[in-house]
Design an enzyme around this catalytic site. Structure first.
Site, PDB file in Angstrom:
ATOM      1  CB  CYS A 122      54.021  25.358  19.468  1.00 28.81           C
ATOM      2  SG  CYS A 122      54.871  25.723  17.913  1.00 28.81           S
ATOM      3  CG  HIS A 173      56.050  28.926  22.004  1.00 22.84           C
ATOM      4  ND1 HIS A 173      56.405  27.676  22.469  1.00 22.84           N
ATOM      5  CD2 HIS A 173      56.167  28.884  20.654  1.00 22.84           C
ATOM      6  CE1 HIS A 173      56.739  26.902  21.443  1.00 22.84           C
ATOM      7  NE2 HIS A 173      56.597  27.614  20.332  1.00 22.84           N
ATOM      8  CD  GLU A 226      56.040  28.165  26.062  1.00 26.15           C
ATOM      9  OE1 GLU A 226      56.776  27.583  25.234  1.00 26.15           O
ATOM     10  OE2 GLU A 226      54.822  28.345  25.873  1.00 26.15           O
TER      11      GLU A 226
END
Length: 534
Positions: free
Chosen positions: A383, A509, A511
């Site tokens: 990001c 993102h 994650e």
């Protein structure tokens, strides 16, 4: 009809209710049950999207674009669930809905009160998730601690639900603290007694106690807790501190927590062990073959929970590579002041810059990107991490002096990162970004394609600013690879560098989609590249 497990906590916050709820979900899934987990947060924010990471920790984003509590990250990492906005119920959301209905006249002139209107709304939201997701067991975690004023409507709602559903359809699990008093040399049960007492005062009687403690609970202490808290001895469980959070389901499983839950809920399922979880996840966590140091450069470093999913995804990448990941946390503001970057990155084999907002510490992050690019250290920008990589490339490779994002400098001559057109007139902060899952098409001859092993992917977003397409031709001419595109909106999703061992920046993102037994492809590839770094 779904059965329900209500998880409450007492004495202090941060006892691990979220991990306990996620672990229960994991154990029940292993027994062949379909589960979902709900987080009820008593604060008046509609969602945590506008809250400071230093106060609240990270904001976890779901596929449908909900900004939720970080505990939903635990739920998704531990279970097979893919949750939605409905899995996070805040007091703000409840009150907003009730007031909207009142203004519309839905209550036909009645006096609107906490009971029954607020509590009915909470019960309705809980039952909606269970119904819509068609699950066998719904686990509901109540945020905060027993005794908090703002949490009382939620506690009253679950009290009513337990009474309405009946004993075989709902049970109460209470997570509490057994502090070790060093001077006395013993665990103290009194805080647990008081916590359970507060619950009983409002009509909630725990069926199971999870006692958070530094050491195993003795037989005598267990009997004392059972007697004073009015629970069966077999229902008092140790929640001993563990080194790795992924040990928690195994710890509860060994004590028979899943068997007791199934018995109390009158559910019959064949006994199953968490074999793969034990043999792959825990074995590689405890006895890895390799070790590597990764630097995370951010501005919320002081708070562990601000980058919770990032840290966990790095651990997952390590598990995938049979490797222990030693995370070195570096404050980007400190890098702005240092004259010797090499000293900050000694023995570092990979640099990751996570997401964030605002201009604080940005120049330090840009210095970190430059160091990774020039020293051929594997770099992963997520990001904002992709955006600062773009700024650094524009300044130091393309010769665009003082290139910047319009987020940090509205008058920059070279706005290589800029606001989306549809964002320019947005004034509200909450839920106004590009949020949730968006498709991305990968360039086949790229590091990203090698990681994913497929051309079309979907990833979760949370941002406003994008790479400025008017600079794409210049960037590509100087060696920047545009390896991922949102073809629907013609937006750059992933950038890479030519002639660099591993340099990837992504606007999304990743994650949020990583699990201990199924690491996200980019995190697995990043750790693999770090292991190869000389």
């Amino acid at each position: 009809m779904s059965k329900f497990i209500f998880v409450t906590g007492g004495v202090v916050s941060s006892l691990g209710k979220g991990l306990a709820s996620a672990s229960i979900g994991k154990m029940l899934e292993a027994r062949g049950l379909k589960t979902t987990v709900i987080k009820c947060d008593p604060y008046l924010n509609v969602d945590p999207g506008t809250m400071n990471p230093f106060q609240h920790g990270e904001v976890y984003v779901t596929d449908d674009g909900a900004e939720t509590d970080l505990d939903l990250g635990h739920y998704e990492r531990f279970t097979n669930g893919n949750f939605t906005k409905d899995n996070n119920i805040t007091a703000g959301k409840i009150y907003f809905s009730v007031i909207t209905k009142e203004r519309r006249g839905d209550y036909l002139g009645k006096t609107v009160q906490i009971i029954p209107h607020i509590t009915n709304e909470i019960k309705s939201c809980i039952k909606k998730v269970a119904h819509d997701q068609d699950v066998d067991v719904t686990i509901i975690e109540i945020g905060g601690t027993v005794g908090d004023i703002e949490g009382l409507p939620f506690l009253e709602a679950i009290r009513q639900l337990r009474w309405e559903l009946g004993e075989s359809y709902a049970l109460n699990i209470h997570v509490t603290l057994l502090p070790f008093i060093k001077s006395a040399g013993e665990l103290k049960t009194k805080p647990t007694q008081h916590s359970v007492g507060r619950l009983r005062e409002i009509g909630i009687y725990p069926d199971i106690l999870l006692c958070r403690t530094e050491m195993p609970v003795s037989k005598d202490q267990r009997e004392k807790i059972a007697l004073f808290c009015n629970v069966d001895k077999e229902a008092v469980f140790d929640a001993v501190d563990v080194k790795h959070i992924y040990e928690v389901p195994i710890m509860f499983k060994k004590q028979g927590l899943d068997n007791l839950i199934l018995r109390r809920l009158n559910i019959k399922r064949e006994e199953k062990d968490l074999v793969e979880w034990t043999n792959v996840v825990l074995k590689r966590l405890k006895h890895p073959e390799h070790e590597v140091k990764i630097a995370v450069v951010g501005k919320y470093i002081a708070l562990q929970d601000a980058y919770k999913s990032i840290y966990e995804a790095l651990v997952h990448g390590g598990i995938a590579n049979n490797c222990r990941v030693n995370i070195v946390k570096i404050d980007s503001e400190d890098l702005e002041k240092t004259k010797n970057l090499a000293s900050n990155f000694k023995d570092i084999k990979g640099i990751l810059i996570p997401g964030g907002f605002g201009d604080r510490g940005i120049e330090g992050k840009i210095k970190a990107v430059q160091y990774a690019r020039e020293k051929n250290i594997p770099y992963f920008g997520i990001c904002l991490g992709m955006q600062v990589a773009t700024i650094e490339f524009g300044r130091n490779v393309c010769g665009l002096n003082k290139a910047n994002s319009t987020e940090f400098d509205k008058d920059t001559k070279y706005p290589v990162i800029c606001l989306q057109e549809e964002q320019k007139d947005v004034k509200d902060m909450g839920a106004t970004m590009r949020l949730g899952a968006y498709p991305c098409k990968l360039e086949k001859k790229s590091l990203s394609y090698n990681a994913y092993k497929k051309e079309n992917i979907s990833e979760r977003h949370r941002h406003r600013y994008e790479l400025n397409n008017s600079f794409r031709e210049k960037f590509e001419k100087e060696g920047l690879i545009i390896s991922g595109i949102n073809t629907q909106q013609d937006l750059v999703e992933i950038i890479e560098l030519k002639n660099h061992p591993w340099f990837v920046g992504c606007q999304f993102h990743p994650e949020f989609k990583s699990k201990p037994d199924k690491a996200h492809p980019l995190f697995a590839a990043f750790i693999s590249a770090a292991l190869d770094c000389k």
